[in-house]
Write a protein that holds these residues in place. Structure first.
Motif, PDB file in Angstrom:
ATOM      1  N   MET A   1      13.297  -4.091 -10.604  1.00 33.05           N
ATOM      2  CA  MET A   1      12.308  -3.909  -9.439  1.00 33.05           C
ATOM      3  C   MET A   1      12.672  -4.812  -8.305  1.00 33.05           C
ATOM      4  SD  MET A   1       9.630  -5.938  -8.078  1.00 33.05           S
ATOM      5  CE  MET A   1       9.269  -7.166  -9.435  1.00 33.05           C
TER       6      MET A   1
ATOM      7  N   ASN B   1      10.552  -5.752  -4.913  1.00 33.12           N
ATOM      8  CA  ASN B   1       9.005  -5.784  -4.367  1.00 33.12           C
ATOM      9  C   ASN B   1       9.243  -5.060  -2.790  1.00 33.12           C
ATOM     10  OD1 ASN B   1       6.366  -6.083  -4.476  1.00 33.12           O
ATOM     11  ND2 ASN B   1       6.716  -8.351  -4.789  1.00 33.12           N
TER      12      ASN B   1
ATOM     13  N   GLN C   1      15.010 -15.182 -18.694  1.00 29.06           N
ATOM     14  CA  GLN C   1      14.588 -15.340 -20.316  1.00 29.06           C
ATOM     15  C   GLN C   1      15.969 -14.505 -21.063  1.00 29.06           C
ATOM     16  OE1 GLN C   1      12.344 -13.449 -18.132  1.00 29.06           O
ATOM     17  NE2 GLN C   1      11.742 -15.599 -17.585  1.00 29.06           N
TER      18      GLN C   1
ATOM     19  N   ASP D   1      16.606 -11.076 -19.073  1.00 28.16           N
ATOM     20  CA  ASP D   1      15.827 -10.840 -17.928  1.00 28.16           C
ATOM     21  C   ASP D   1      15.699 -11.824 -16.849  1.00 28.16           C
ATOM     22  OD1 ASP D   1      14.466  -9.612 -20.749  1.00 28.16           O
ATOM     23  OD2 ASP D   1      13.278  -8.505 -18.922  1.00 28.16           O
TER      24      ASP D   1
ATOM     25  N   GLN E   1      14.405 -12.957 -12.821  1.00 28.25           N
ATOM     26  CA  GLN E   1      13.458 -12.763 -11.526  1.00 28.25           C
ATOM     27  C   GLN E   1      13.979 -13.567 -10.524  1.00 28.25           C
ATOM     28  OE1 GLN E   1      12.062 -14.249 -14.786  1.00 28.25           O
ATOM     29  NE2 GLN E   1      12.214 -12.189 -15.443  1.00 28.25           N
TER      30      GLN E   1
ATOM     31  N   ARG F   1      12.302 -15.177  -7.344  1.00 24.96           N
ATOM     32  CA  ARG F   1      10.909 -15.700  -6.904  1.00 24.96           C
ATOM     33  C   ARG F   1      10.864 -16.432  -5.397  1.00 24.96           C
ATOM     34  NH1 ARG F   1       7.690 -15.147 -11.392  1.00 24.96           N
ATOM     35  NH2 ARG F   1       8.861 -15.203 -13.309  1.00 24.96           N
TER      36      ARG F   1
ATOM     37  N   ALA G   1       7.190 -12.764  -7.801  1.00 28.36           N
ATOM     38  CA  ALA G   1       8.737 -11.938  -8.149  1.00 28.36           C
ATOM     39  C   ALA G   1       9.230 -11.325  -6.722  1.00 28.36           C
ATOM     40  CB  ALA G   1       8.636 -11.184  -9.160  1.00 28.36           C
TER      41      ALA G   1
ATOM     42  N   SER H   1      13.340  -8.217  -9.605  1.00 32.01           N
ATOM     43  CA  SER H   1      13.603  -8.584 -11.188  1.00 32.01           C
ATOM     44  C   SER H   1      14.624  -7.457 -11.795  1.00 32.01           C
ATOM     45  CB  SER H   1      12.269  -8.651 -11.902  1.00 32.01           C
ATOM     46  OG  SER H   1      11.825  -7.539 -12.032  1.00 32.01           O
TER      47      SER H   1
ATOM     48  N   GLN I   1       1.465  -6.096  -9.428  1.00 31.27           N
ATOM     49  CA  GLN I   1       2.800  -5.813  -9.859  1.00 31.27           C
ATOM     50  C   GLN I   1       3.266  -6.239 -11.369  1.00 31.27           C
ATOM     51  OE1 GLN I   1       5.821  -4.704  -7.646  1.00 31.27           O
ATOM     52  NE2 GLN I   1       6.626  -4.242  -9.634  1.00 31.27           N
TER      53      GLN I   1
ATOM     54  N   VAL J   1       5.456  -7.750 -13.410  1.00 34.44           N
ATOM     55  CA  VAL J   1       6.911  -8.585 -13.497  1.00 34.44           C
ATOM     56  C   VAL J   1       7.570  -8.512 -14.705  1.00 34.44           C
ATOM     57  CG1 VAL J   1       7.949 -10.774 -12.652  1.00 34.44           C
ATOM     58  CG2 VAL J   1       6.003  -9.941 -11.477  1.00 34.44           C
ATOM     59  N   ARG J   2       7.046  -8.812 -15.841  1.00 37.87           N
ATOM     60  CA  ARG J   2       7.742  -8.837 -17.062  1.00 37.87           C
ATOM     61  C   ARG J   2       6.782  -8.926 -17.967  1.00 37.87           C
ATOM     62  NH1 ARG J   2       8.743 -14.458 -18.986  1.00 37.87           N
ATOM     63  NH2 ARG J   2       7.328 -15.858 -17.789  1.00 37.87           N
TER      64      ARG J   2
ATOM     65  N   GLU K   1       3.513 -10.988 -17.406  1.00 37.09           N
ATOM     66  CA  GLU K   1       3.294 -11.779 -15.949  1.00 37.09           C
ATOM     67  C   GLU K   1       3.190 -10.540 -15.146  1.00 37.09           C
ATOM     68  OE1 GLU K   1       6.831 -13.940 -14.866  1.00 37.09           O
ATOM     69  OE2 GLU K   1       6.122 -14.227 -12.733  1.00 37.09           O
TER      70      GLU K   1
END
Lengths: 129, 178
Positions: free
Chosen positions: A1, A3, A60, A75, A77, A79, A86, A89, B98, B100-101, B116
């Motif tokens: 993803m 943004n 993570q 995973d 992200q 930020r 985020a 990600s 959104q 996120v996770r 999240e």
């Protein structure tokens, strides 16, 4: 993803936050991969984000056992430091039969993120082995 | 008990554990109930959700954008947080969420799921951001809540989303919107 409105090409300085329960130093692998992409990256604990960091990286990692322990999923992200929102990600998962080494998992998830960002904005650092 | 019997029992247990396929989360199970009084904003609201994922039968229960949006719509309608709910391009305020996770366990008796989400409330007339917040919520479905692991995982996922929506509504209730 990624943004909408995010330009990862404009992010030059990253700070990778060490996940407290991570005893394998995945944070250092992420930091090294970002540096290989020509970006400024440092890593450390959550309360030590440098004031000049353009973005904070969190992750993570999920490990499982099959003959040996291996990283099943990562995973990641990227930020905004002030809002914790985020900007982008990604997630990679490889089961035992197609398992990858942790540096390969890190490279794959960062490639995924920067490729998406590149497609979205037309500017992103790529490369790194 | 010898090793053979133990192995048979273990295999039987694992078979039961994994019995059934993953089912998507249900909007009705993610509808939040306010924990306290909610301030009613006179404006209209439009909702847009991104970052969700569809559930595959072989995987774990996921939350689709549509299902999260529907749960959020129902939660806001029931709470009376905004006067009306309408399409994002027609509303006074636009709420972007959104996902996120979504962190889910592979296996376990008690299933704990973490979600999240990033929330942005924008006034549509001048695109002024009225509120922005990253919210992380955790929910645990205990072993006794459902027999099948896939069901407990779905319940934990729905619970995490419900808690997340509840938290967001509480925070938006505290806003003074021009």
């Amino acid at each position: 993803m990624v943004n909408p409105g995010t330009n990862l090409g404009a992010v030059k300085s990253f700070y990778v936050v060490h996940l407290p329960r991570d005893g394998r130093n995945v944070n250092q692998l992420i930091c090294d991969d970002l540096v290989r992409r020509g970006l400024k990256a440092t890593t450390g604990e959550t309360g030590s984000v440098p004031p000049d960091a353009d973005a904070v990286v969190t992750y993570q990692d999920k490990w499982v056992w099959d003959i040996t322990m291996y990283m099943l999923q990562l995973d990641l992200q990227i930020r905004a430091p002030k809002t914790d929102f985020a900007l982008a990600s990604g997630q990679v998962m490889h089961t035992s039969i197609i398992r990858r080494s942790p540096p390969e998992m890190v490279k794959e998830v960062l490639d995924q993120i920067f490729q998406k960002a590149s497609a979205a904005r037309g500017a992103a650092p790529m490369g790194g082995k | 008990m010898n090793i053979r019997n133990t192995a048979i029992l273990l295999l039987a247990g694992l078979s039961l554990w994994f019995a059934g396929c993953a089912s998507p989360t249900q909007p009705s199970a993610m509808v939040a109930t306010p924990t306290g009084p909610v301030t009613r904003h006179a404006q209209s609201l439009g909702i847009a959700v991104a970052g969700g994922a569809a559930t595959s039968a072989a995987g774990a229960s996921k939350i689709s954008n549509e299902d999260f949006a529907e749960a959020l719509r129902q939660s806001i309608a029931q709470s009376g947080l905004f006067a009306t709910l309408t399409a994002p391009e027609q509303a006074d305020y636009r709420l972007d969420v959104q996902i996120v996770r979504l962190v889910q366990p592979l296996i376990g008796f008690s299933m704990t799921v973490t979600i999240e989400t990033d929330w942005t409330l924008t006034r549509r007339s001048d695109r002024q951001v009225a509120w922005q917040k990253a919210i992380t919520s955790v929910y645990t479905a205990r072993a006794g809540e459902a027999f099948a692991g896939v069901t407990r995982l779905r319940m934990a996922t729905e619970g995490a989303a419900r808690t997340n929506i509840q938290d967001a509504i509480s925070r938006m209730s505290a806003l003074v919107l021009p």
